[in-house]
Structures are given as C-alpha cells and as structure tokens.
Design an enzyme around this catalytic site. Structure first.
Site, PDB file in Angstrom:
ATOM      1  N   TYR A 124       0.843  -1.204   0.000  1.00 33.48           N
ATOM      2  CA  TYR A 124       0.000   0.000   0.000  1.00 33.48           C
ATOM      3  C   TYR A 124       0.880   1.256   0.000  1.00 33.48           C
ATOM      4  O   TYR A 124       0.715   2.146  -0.849  1.00 33.48           O
ATOM      5  CB  TYR A 124      -0.921  -0.022   1.225  1.00 33.48           C
ATOM      6  N   LYS A 128       1.299   4.013  -3.010  1.00 37.97           N
ATOM      7  CA  LYS A 128       0.953   5.426  -2.786  1.00 37.97           C
ATOM      8  C   LYS A 128       2.151   6.325  -3.104  1.00 37.97           C
ATOM      9  O   LYS A 128       1.994   7.410  -3.651  1.00 37.97           O
ATOM     10  CB  LYS A 128       0.485   5.649  -1.341  1.00 37.97           C
TER      11      LYS A 128
HETATM   12  N1  LIG Z   1      -8.074   5.652   5.753  1.00 38.05           N
HETATM   13  C1  LIG Z   1      -6.920   6.013   6.292  1.00 38.05           C
HETATM   14  O1  LIG Z   1      -6.629   5.740   7.460  1.00 38.05           O
HETATM   15  C2  LIG Z   1      -5.915   6.815   5.477  1.00 38.05           C
HETATM   16  C3  LIG Z   1      -4.675   7.128   6.057  1.00 38.05           C
HETATM   17  C4  LIG Z   1      -3.758   7.864   5.322  1.00 38.05           C
HETATM   18  C5  LIG Z   1      -4.055   8.281   4.044  1.00 38.05           C
HETATM   19  N2  LIG Z   1      -5.247   7.952   3.487  1.00 38.05           N
HETATM   20  C6  LIG Z   1      -5.518   8.403   2.110  1.00 38.05           C
HETATM   21  O2  LIG Z   1      -6.608   9.316   2.149  1.00 38.05           O
HETATM   22  C7  LIG Z   1      -7.405   9.182   0.960  1.00 38.05           C
HETATM   23  C8  LIG Z   1      -8.850   8.946   1.344  1.00 38.05           C
HETATM   24  O3  LIG Z   1      -8.929   7.755   2.133  1.00 38.05           O
HETATM   25  P1  LIG Z   1     -10.324   7.170   2.638  1.00 38.05           P
HETATM   26  O4  LIG Z   1     -10.102   6.595   3.990  1.00 38.05           O
HETATM   27  O5  LIG Z   1     -11.410   8.173   2.409  1.00 38.05           O
HETATM   28  O6  LIG Z   1     -10.480   5.958   1.618  1.00 38.05           O
HETATM   29  P2  LIG Z   1     -11.753   5.007   1.404  1.00 38.05           P
HETATM   30  O7  LIG Z   1     -12.808   5.314   2.395  1.00 38.05           O
HETATM   31  O8  LIG Z   1     -11.233   3.616   1.291  1.00 38.05           O
HETATM   32  O9  LIG Z   1     -12.289   5.502  -0.004  1.00 38.05           O
HETATM   33  C9  LIG Z   1     -11.607   5.211  -1.200  1.00 38.05           C
HETATM   34  C10 LIG Z   1     -12.614   5.232  -2.325  1.00 38.05           C
HETATM   35  O10 LIG Z   1     -11.909   4.808  -3.511  1.00 38.05           O
HETATM   36  C11 LIG Z   1     -12.766   3.896  -4.182  1.00 38.05           C
HETATM   37  N3  LIG Z   1     -12.086   2.926  -5.033  1.00 38.05           N
HETATM   38  C12 LIG Z   1     -11.538   1.724  -4.681  1.00 38.05           C
HETATM   39  N4  LIG Z   1     -11.172   1.042  -5.761  1.00 38.05           N
HETATM   40  C13 LIG Z   1     -11.469   1.826  -6.839  1.00 38.05           C
HETATM   41  C14 LIG Z   1     -11.337   1.665  -8.237  1.00 38.05           C
HETATM   42  N5  LIG Z   1     -10.863   0.538  -8.791  1.00 38.05           N
HETATM   43  N6  LIG Z   1     -11.736   2.669  -9.042  1.00 38.05           N
HETATM   44  C15 LIG Z   1     -12.253   3.810  -8.526  1.00 38.05           C
HETATM   45  N7  LIG Z   1     -12.439   4.011  -7.209  1.00 38.05           N
HETATM   46  C16 LIG Z   1     -12.043   3.034  -6.376  1.00 38.05           C
HETATM   47  C17 LIG Z   1     -13.455   3.143  -3.045  1.00 38.05           C
HETATM   48  O11 LIG Z   1     -14.585   2.475  -3.551  1.00 38.05           O
HETATM   49  P3  LIG Z   1     -15.049   1.068  -2.859  1.00 38.05           P
HETATM   50  O12 LIG Z   1     -15.472   1.420  -1.468  1.00 38.05           O
HETATM   51  O13 LIG Z   1     -16.133   0.602  -3.752  1.00 38.05           O
HETATM   52  O14 LIG Z   1     -13.826   0.186  -2.865  1.00 38.05           O
HETATM   53  C18 LIG Z   1     -13.778   4.271  -2.089  1.00 38.05           C
HETATM   54  O15 LIG Z   1     -15.011   4.888  -2.369  1.00 38.05           O
HETATM   55  C19 LIG Z   1      -6.754   8.046   0.171  1.00 38.05           C
HETATM   56  O16 LIG Z   1      -5.871   8.596  -0.772  1.00 38.05           O
HETATM   57  C20 LIG Z   1      -5.958   7.267   1.196  1.00 38.05           C
HETATM   58  O17 LIG Z   1      -4.856   6.600   0.621  1.00 38.05           O
HETATM   59  C21 LIG Z   1      -6.188   7.245   4.179  1.00 38.05           C
END
Ligand SMILES: NC(=O)c1ccc[n+]([C@@H]2O[C@H](COP(=O)([O-])OP(=O)(O)OC[C@H]3O[C@@H](n4cnc5c(N)ncnc54)[C@H](OP(=O)(O)O)[C@@H]3O)[C@@H](O)[C@H]2O)c1
Length: 288
Positions: A124, A128
């Site tokens: 992951y 990223k």
């Molecule tokens: N969550 C954390 O703790 C965390 C920590 C550090 C950084 N981040 C970063 O912050 C950002 C937002 O994170 P988040 O927690 O809001 O993520 P999230 O809730 O997992 O949302 C990601 C979205 O991307 C969609 N997605 C997955 N596969 C896809 C595909 N093939 N094509 C198009 N869309 C797709 C997902 O759809 P599905 O639900 O249908 O899969 C989901 O709606 C991301 O860049 C993540 O890397 C997150």
C-alpha cells in the site's frame, strides 16, 4: 469552478462532495462508474467534464489485501494517478491528491517532515509513493496532502470498529505501539475546501507536497480509550476492560510503520491554517 471529484463514496470523498458544493459545480464519481484498474478510461471522462480542478480521494486502502493483489493496488494508487496528473498538467489545471504516512517506515522515532526520505514497508505504502512520484514528475499546480489515520463516523474505519467491539466484547485489546495522527475526514475536507477558496489562488501560490493530519499524535490504544470515553451511548458498552497490546500480538499480512506521526508545520507556514488537535476533533465528531 468545475470540479471533478473521484472517490465520492469513500470516507473523505463523501465529505468533500458536501464541503466543496459551495465552490462550484461538482461532477463526482466512484467505483464502478469509474474504475481505476482501467486507467485508459480516465482521459475520456476528464475530456467529457472539462474540469477546472481535479480532486482525487479514490484509493486502494485495504493495507493487508494490497499484499495479495499488488498489481491492482498499483493500478489504482499509482498508474491512474499518473494519468490524472498528466491530464491536469496538459490542461493547466490544479490537481489535489491525498497520500499517506505509510510512505514512511516508522523507524525515525520523531515526527516526519516533508524532507524525510520515504521508505515504505508495505505494498500500500509503495503504491501510494509511486502515485506521488507520478504527480511530481508530471509537474504543474498540484497539491499532495499526506494524511494519516483517517476516520469517519459514517461507515467503516477505526472509530466505528472500536464502538462495535465495545458492544460485543468484555475485554478489548488495542495496540499501544502504533503511533500517528487521527484525522477526521470532515475536517480534512473542510480545510481542503478552505485552501481551494473561490479562486484557487493559494494552490497556484503554494503548490507541492504537504503533511496534513490532525494536530498532535497518539497511540491506537489511547485513541480507543478516548473513543470509549466519548461514546454518547456508553450504556450500550459491555466492554469492562481496555488492555494495551503489541503489534506483534496480532500478526497481519502487511507490516505497519510503528511511529509514523506527521509534522504539519510546513502546511501551517504556507497556508496559515492547520487541522485542530486530534482529540478536539474527535469530540466534535462524536457529539450527537
Ligand atoms: N483511511 C486512512 O486511514 C488513510 C490514512 C492515510 C491516508 N489515506 C488516504 O486518504 C485518501 C482517502 O482515504 P479514505 O479513507 O477516504 O479511503 P476510502 O474510504 O477507502 O475511499 C476510497 C474510495 O476509492 C474507491 N475505489 C476503490 N477502488 C477503486 C477503483 N478501482 N476505481 C475507482 N475508485 C475506487 C473506493 O470504492 P469502494 O469502497 O467501492 O472500494 C472508495 O469509495 C486516500 O488517498 C488514502 O490513501 C487514508
């Protein structure tokens, strides 16, 4: 402003779709309408919308599953992001993208700044980091916000998990050796909208990569303790004991950085604002 938002159903994307609504016209997409495993379909979508700003909150975020399907993680977190960045650069429009503290190995023992060399220890984090590189190589007016431990009360995520466990288990064991900055998705969306502003002036003035996460840092154990204390329906908890544990007590497919807390001073110096203390934000998030 015509905003093209990817990842509208995710924790952050859902909030962004709402906070950005005052800034202009939003076209928001998520899987399966747009599938980042097929990057070739991105350009036609961007052509069709003709945005003046692209924001990407879509990502492959399942850290353990990414070890099983690295190709998919790279297509979503790196290849598609690269295509998006090239298109944004070609159109001379800004791109806002979110990355992660997991680009670091967690061995520094102090807050990570933007100057520190990333050394991801899982797929992951590697995917990223490749996404970040695709954007910086394309150039142009981009903002990459590295954030950490994003949560939302709406669905999924650590806060909901702790609340759910507290209603099922008498004893909760949570690791106290993983340390980072809990970040409320709503506040991250709000500060993003604030930075964009009505004319995107501060993006053009301060493009680049920034650390942007809840102020302060804590362990997962302490975070869980606060969640249990702030639970407005504490009477539903059956949990009697919260016990500290070690990461090594819970073997997982992906290795996780232990101390990956981010220093967000550069963001504050550049934009004159910051995310509130993680605990203050958690109180607001959990208020009913
Ligand atoms: N969550 C954390 O703790 C965390 C920590 C550090 C950084 N981040 C970063 O912050 C950002 C937002 O994170 P988040 O927690 O809001 O993520 P999230 O809730 O997992 O949302 C990601 C979205 O991307 C969609 N997605 C997955 N596969 C896809 C595909 N093939 N094509 C198009 N869309 C797709 C997902 O759809 P599905 O639900 O249908 O899969 C989901 O709606 C991301 O860049 C993540 O890397 C997150």
């Amino acid at each position: 402003m015509r905003i093209l938002l990817f990842g509208k159903n995710g924790q952050l994307g859902w909030e962004l779709q709402r906070t950005l609504a005052c800034l202009g016209n939003i076209s928001a997409y998520d899987f399966p309408e747009v599938d980042f495993t097929k990057p070739e379909y991105l350009r036609p979508i961007i052509d069709q919308i003709g945005p003046t700003l692209i924001i990407n909150a879509a990502a492959y975020t399942d850290v353990d599953q990414a070890e099983r399907e690295p190709e998919k993680a790279y297509l979503i977190n790196a290849t598609s992001v690269g295509v998006m960045a090239e298109e944004a650069h070609r159109r001379k429009i800004p791109l806002i993208h979110f990355s992660t503290d997991y680009v670091f190995d967690g061995a520094k023992g102090a807050l990570y700044t933007e100057e520190d060399t990333p050394r991801p220890i899982n797929v992951y984090g590697q995917s990223k980091l490749e996404g970040e590189k695709g954007i910086t190589q394309a150039g142009g007016d981009y903002l990459i916000f590295r954030t950490s431990w994003v949560y939302s009360l709406r669905k999924g995520g650590f806060v909901n998990k702790v609340l759910e466990w507290s209603r099922q288990k008498k004893t909760l064991r949570v690791v106290d050796d993983q340390i980072a900055n809990p970040t409320w998705a709503r506040m991250l969306a709000e500060i993003t909208a604030h930075i964009i502003g009505p004319d995107m002036g501060s993006i053009r003035d301060h493009p680049g990569l920034y650390h942007l996460a809840g102020s302060g840092f804590t362990s997962r154990y302490n975070w869980a303790k606060s969640i249990l204390e702030l639970d407005s329906r504490r009477n539903e908890q059956v949990c009697e004991k919260l016990q500290p544990a070690k990461t090594s007590d819970f073997p997982t497919l992906a290795q996780r950085p232990l101390f990956s807390a981010l220093d967000c001073q550069l963001f504050l110096n550049s934009f004159g604002t910051q995310l509130p203390d993680w605990e203050d934000a958690l109180k607001l998030a959990m208020e009913q």
